[in-house]
Design a protein around this motif. Sequence first.
Motif, PDB file in Angstrom:
ATOM      1  N   ASP A   8      -1.147   7.097  -4.117  1.00 38.62           N
ATOM      2  CA  ASP A   8      -0.955   5.734  -3.643  1.00 38.62           C
ATOM      3  C   ASP A   8       0.331   5.169  -4.261  1.00 38.62           C
ATOM      4  OD1 ASP A   8      -1.408   3.416  -2.319  1.00 38.62           O
ATOM      5  OD2 ASP A   8      -3.320   2.946  -3.274  1.00 38.62           O
ATOM      6  N   GLY A   9       0.769   3.996  -3.753  1.00 31.31           N
ATOM      7  CA  GLY A   9       1.950   3.356  -4.289  1.00 31.31           C
ATOM      8  C   GLY A   9       1.612   2.558  -5.531  1.00 31.31           C
ATOM      9  N   PRO A  10       2.589   2.053  -6.263  1.00 36.72           N
ATOM     10  CA  PRO A  10       4.011   2.268  -6.037  1.00 36.72           C
ATOM     11  C   PRO A  10       4.456   3.642  -6.556  1.00 36.72           C
ATOM     12  CG  PRO A  10       3.692   0.884  -7.966  1.00 36.72           C
ATOM     13  CD  PRO A  10       2.330   1.157  -7.405  1.00 36.72           C
ATOM     14  N   ALA A  11       5.429   4.206  -5.848  1.00 32.19           N
ATOM     15  CA  ALA A  11       5.993   5.489  -6.267  1.00 32.19           C
ATOM     16  C   ALA A  11       7.326   5.673  -5.546  1.00 32.19           C
ATOM     17  CB  ALA A  11       5.054   6.635  -5.916  1.00 32.19           C
ATOM     18  N   VAL A  12       8.136   6.608  -6.047  1.00 31.63           N
ATOM     19  CA  VAL A  12       9.399   6.928  -5.392  1.00 31.63           C
ATOM     20  C   VAL A  12       9.452   8.430  -5.162  1.00 31.63           C
ATOM     21  CG1 VAL A  12      11.920   6.865  -5.558  1.00 31.63           C
ATOM     22  CG2 VAL A  12      10.569   5.012  -6.554  1.00 31.63           C
ATOM     23  N   LEU A  13       9.676   8.833  -3.915  1.00 23.95           N
ATOM     24  CA  LEU A  13       9.944  10.247  -3.619  1.00 23.95           C
ATOM     25  C   LEU A  13      11.457  10.393  -3.565  1.00 23.95           C
ATOM     26  CD1 LEU A  13       7.459  10.949  -0.650  1.00 23.95           C
ATOM     27  CD2 LEU A  13       7.107  11.370  -3.081  1.00 23.95           C
ATOM     28  N   LEU A  68       9.593  14.113   4.702  1.00 24.74           N
ATOM     29  CA  LEU A  68       8.919  13.616   3.500  1.00 24.74           C
ATOM     30  C   LEU A  68       7.778  12.685   3.872  1.00 24.74           C
ATOM     31  CD1 LEU A  68      11.987  12.978   1.214  1.00 24.74           C
ATOM     32  CD2 LEU A  68      10.105  14.531   0.745  1.00 24.74           C
ATOM     33  N   MET A  69       8.021  11.858   4.905  1.00 24.00           N
ATOM     34  CA  MET A  69       6.982  10.899   5.294  1.00 24.00           C
ATOM     35  C   MET A  69       5.780  11.620   5.898  1.00 24.00           C
ATOM     36  SD  MET A  69       9.475   7.917   6.677  1.00 24.00           S
ATOM     37  CE  MET A  69       8.348   6.587   7.018  1.00 24.00           C
ATOM     38  N   LEU A  91       0.991   5.300   5.702  1.00 21.27           N
ATOM     39  CA  LEU A  91       2.211   5.047   6.468  1.00 21.27           C
ATOM     40  C   LEU A  91       2.736   3.613   6.330  1.00 21.27           C
ATOM     41  CD1 LEU A  91       4.340   6.116   8.460  1.00 21.27           C
ATOM     42  CD2 LEU A  91       2.804   5.468  10.318  1.00 21.27           C
ATOM     43  N   PRO A  92       1.857   2.580   6.378  1.00 25.58           N
ATOM     44  CA  PRO A  92       2.395   1.213   6.257  1.00 25.58           C
ATOM     45  C   PRO A  92       3.137   0.974   4.945  1.00 25.58           C
ATOM     46  CG  PRO A  92       0.121   1.177   7.014  1.00 25.58           C
ATOM     47  CD  PRO A  92       0.419   2.588   6.623  1.00 25.58           C
ATOM     48  N   LYS A  93       2.862   1.802   3.929  1.00 25.25           N
ATOM     49  CA  LYS A  93       3.519   1.608   2.631  1.00 25.25           C
ATOM     50  C   LYS A  93       4.784   2.454   2.479  1.00 25.25           C
ATOM     51  CE  LYS A  93      -0.498   0.429  -0.183  1.00 25.25           C
ATOM     52  NZ  LYS A  93      -1.239   0.776  -1.400  1.00 25.25           N
ATOM     53  N   LEU A  94       5.052   3.346   3.433  1.00 23.66           N
ATOM     54  CA  LEU A  94       6.169   4.284   3.274  1.00 23.66           C
ATOM     55  C   LEU A  94       7.478   3.662   3.751  1.00 23.66           C
ATOM     56  CD1 LEU A  94       4.717   7.719   4.410  1.00 23.66           C
ATOM     57  CD2 LEU A  94       5.448   7.075   2.134  1.00 23.66           C
ATOM     58  N   ARG A  95       8.458   3.606   2.866  1.00 20.02           N
ATOM     59  CA  ARG A  95       9.725   2.962   3.206  1.00 20.02           C
ATOM     60  C   ARG A  95      10.905   3.835   2.786  1.00 20.02           C
ATOM     61  NH1 ARG A  95       9.210  -2.565   3.629  1.00 20.02           N
ATOM     62  NH2 ARG A  95      11.057  -2.288   4.888  1.00 20.02           N
ATOM     63  N   LEU A 150       8.634  -1.950  -4.500  1.00 17.06           N
ATOM     64  CA  LEU A 150       7.787  -1.284  -5.496  1.00 17.06           C
ATOM     65  C   LEU A 150       6.786  -2.269  -6.085  1.00 17.06           C
ATOM     66  CD1 LEU A 150      10.379   0.989  -7.350  1.00 17.06           C
ATOM     67  CD2 LEU A 150       8.617   1.691  -5.731  1.00 17.06           C
ATOM     68  N   ASP A 151       7.221  -3.519  -6.299  1.00 18.31           N
ATOM     69  CA  ASP A 151       6.307  -4.533  -6.834  1.00 18.31           C
ATOM     70  C   ASP A 151       5.168  -4.818  -5.861  1.00 18.31           C
ATOM     71  OD1 ASP A 151       7.879  -4.651  -9.046  1.00 18.31           O
ATOM     72  OD2 ASP A 151       9.049  -6.384  -8.371  1.00 18.31           O
ATOM     73  N   ARG A 152       5.421  -4.592  -4.552  1.00 19.73           N
ATOM     74  CA  ARG A 152       4.360  -4.775  -3.551  1.00 19.73           C
ATOM     75  C   ARG A 152       3.489  -3.525  -3.443  1.00 19.73           C
ATOM     76  NH1 ARG A 152       8.668  -7.017  -0.407  1.00 19.73           N
ATOM     77  NH2 ARG A 152       8.924  -5.025   0.649  1.00 19.73           N
ATOM     78  N   GLY A 153       3.794  -2.496  -4.230  1.00 23.47           N
ATOM     79  CA  GLY A 153       2.983  -1.278  -4.208  1.00 23.47           C
ATOM     80  C   GLY A 153       3.411  -0.292  -3.141  1.00 23.47           C
ATOM     81  N   GLU A 154       4.641  -0.402  -2.650  1.00 28.80           N
ATOM     82  CA  GLU A 154       5.072   0.503  -1.587  1.00 28.80           C
ATOM     83  C   GLU A 154       5.630   1.818  -2.160  1.00 28.80           C
ATOM     84  OE1 GLU A 154       7.614  -1.944   0.874  1.00 28.80           O
ATOM     85  OE2 GLU A 154       5.871  -2.943   1.735  1.00 28.80           O
ATOM     86  N   ILE A 155       5.789   2.807  -1.273  1.00 27.46           N
ATOM     87  CA  ILE A 155       6.289   4.124  -1.685  1.00 27.46           C
ATOM     88  C   ILE A 155       7.665   4.316  -1.073  1.00 27.46           C
ATOM     89  CG2 ILE A 155       5.865   6.613  -1.619  1.00 27.46           C
ATOM     90  CD1 ILE A 155       2.853   5.848  -1.168  1.00 27.46           C
ATOM     91  N   LEU A 156       8.673   4.436  -1.917  1.00 30.65           N
ATOM     92  CA  LEU A 156      10.037   4.577  -1.406  1.00 30.65           C
ATOM     93  C   LEU A 156      10.379   6.045  -1.211  1.00 30.65           C
ATOM     94  CD1 LEU A 156      12.031   2.032  -3.613  1.00 30.65           C
ATOM     95  CD2 LEU A 156      10.770   1.634  -1.498  1.00 30.65           C
ATOM     96  N   VAL A 157      11.126   6.307  -0.141  1.00 37.07           N
ATOM     97  CA  VAL A 157      11.674   7.640   0.107  1.00 37.07           C
ATOM     98  C   VAL A 157      13.184   7.503  -0.063  1.00 37.07           C
ATOM     99  CG1 VAL A 157      12.024   9.429   1.835  1.00 37.07           C
ATOM    100  CG2 VAL A 157       9.814   8.278   1.669  1.00 37.07           C
ATOM    101  N   LEU A 158      13.710   8.189  -1.069  1.00 42.36           N
ATOM    102  CA  LEU A 158      15.083   7.894  -1.469  1.00 42.36           C
ATOM    103  C   LEU A 158      15.881   9.177  -1.680  1.00 42.36           C
ATOM    104  CD1 LEU A 158      15.664   5.045  -3.922  1.00 42.36           C
ATOM    105  CD2 LEU A 158      16.808   7.174  -4.423  1.00 42.36           C
TER     106      LEU A 158
END
Lengths: 314, 218
Positions: free
Chosen positions: B40-45, B58-59, B67-71, B117-125
């Motif tokens: 689960d989020g928050p996390a960074v790939l 990656l997604m 999916l709604p958390k993947l950015r 990230l503060d909202r608990g989302e997962i970044l793809v970077l």
Amino acid sequence: MTRLFGLPEHVVYATAGVWALLIAATLLVLVLRWRKPGHYDELVSRTASWWWMIGAFTFAIAVSETVAIVFLAFISYLALKEYLSLIPTRRIDRGLLLFAYLAIPIQYYWAAIDWYNMFLVFVPVWLFLFFPALMAFRGETRGFLSAVGTLSWGLMLTVFCLSHMAMLLVSGEVHNPVAGGVGLLFFLVVLTQFNDVAQYTWGKLLGRHKVTPQVSPKKTWEGLVGGVLTTVALAAVIGPYLTPMDVLWSALAGLVLGVAGFLGDITISGMKRDLGVKDTGGLIPGHGGILDRVDSLTYAAPAFFHFFRYFFTP
Amino acid sequence: MSKNPLIRVMRFLFFAVVVRAVILVALGLTVRHRERLPKDGPAVLAANHNSNLDALALMSLMPLKLLPKLRPVAAVDYFFTSKARGWFVTHIIGIIPVVRGSARKGVNPLVACEEALDRGEILVLFPEGSRGDPEKLGRLKTGIGHLACARPDVPIIPVYMHGLGKALPKGSSLLVPFNCTVNVGEPLHGTGSYNAFMKAFEARITALAAEDKHPDWD
């Protein structure tokens, strides 16, 4: 022949037999895991993959001949893709490789319409001539020979050889009054896969003397002989039920399948050794890639097809 | 990202059907160490970058319920070249736009990432920034290190991908099927200094790259 669910009756009962064997094997594996937790993880994932593979194969042959052909073509696609991803390729050939994939629907179309002569010459003659000429036109000569060689071999193995399964399904229909083309396909595929398992099992139980220490050190004479004899025995039992062959011819077919399957296996192993990889991919948990699973069929399918065609079609 | 339910359904269908069909069926991923992916989020790939398909691949590793958390994080100048393209990457892909070079003007370009990230989302970077030479690891940019140090609690998961640069390299729009391998690394945290993090991250990506033998491609 009597039909049940649109399939020859004998194929339905033989399929039920395969499922019974799968369920028995699964129970055995579950008992093994229950007695020694953690020791049989590989075997468990292998067995789980068998459920998927046997499920997909049953579905494909049960729905219709067309679905079965599309399913077999998709196996060729996965095998060719895995092969092209493993071998060194040239950047300039990227677009050309897309044409190589196009060979699959065309080759399986020849099988679907039962055009035997075109099926036979399309890859070994037309594509064999076409791709090197296309590469020459592109103008890059560095690495030309290895690019031509690897592509031709890959197309032969993953498209031409494997497509014999589809050709057997279509062209075998009129020559098998017992269980149709699907009966012949079933005989080929089930025995080849069974042979793999039997050789592995005999090798694990009794294996001492290596057959091909340089290529595939786990293969032993005990595994090879035990596996082939087991396959011959099973072939003698199910052959008369599924094919027009009597007990002796079925046993001989089992010998052809067992030996050809072994040769296909070590040929792909030789390729893997050269490339420095253990598995051809990760598509099938516990087994490796698709080529690790169909390696024996690349030899067994054409070998059995031409054996049957030579002796049992007028 | 859009709150409009119709757009959310379109995004779901795009990823559930189109992206999965292309990435998982037509191309095929071999994933090693899948268990290291965040639950689960928050996390960074944070992955190496070879192809426009990288973010989609990656997604598709993550379950659809996340999916709604993947950015994916992407550069404004590359993706906002037309209105339609801008709409698509914002609403369907769901990117967080970053303005390249804004740090030199005294603006923190990563504010939107930190907020996500503060909202608990997962970044793809993609720490390399742009795709560079296909299937070659380029020089890492500083963004990933600053982000890690700004949010030391957030796990940064290094990922090494190989194969998509052959399937759809920079400068080509012709998709040629190749299998892709994805090696997921152990998570890192930006708890120490910026330099220490960057060193650890680069070492981990290089080690992941060395796990497999990749065929020649030239």
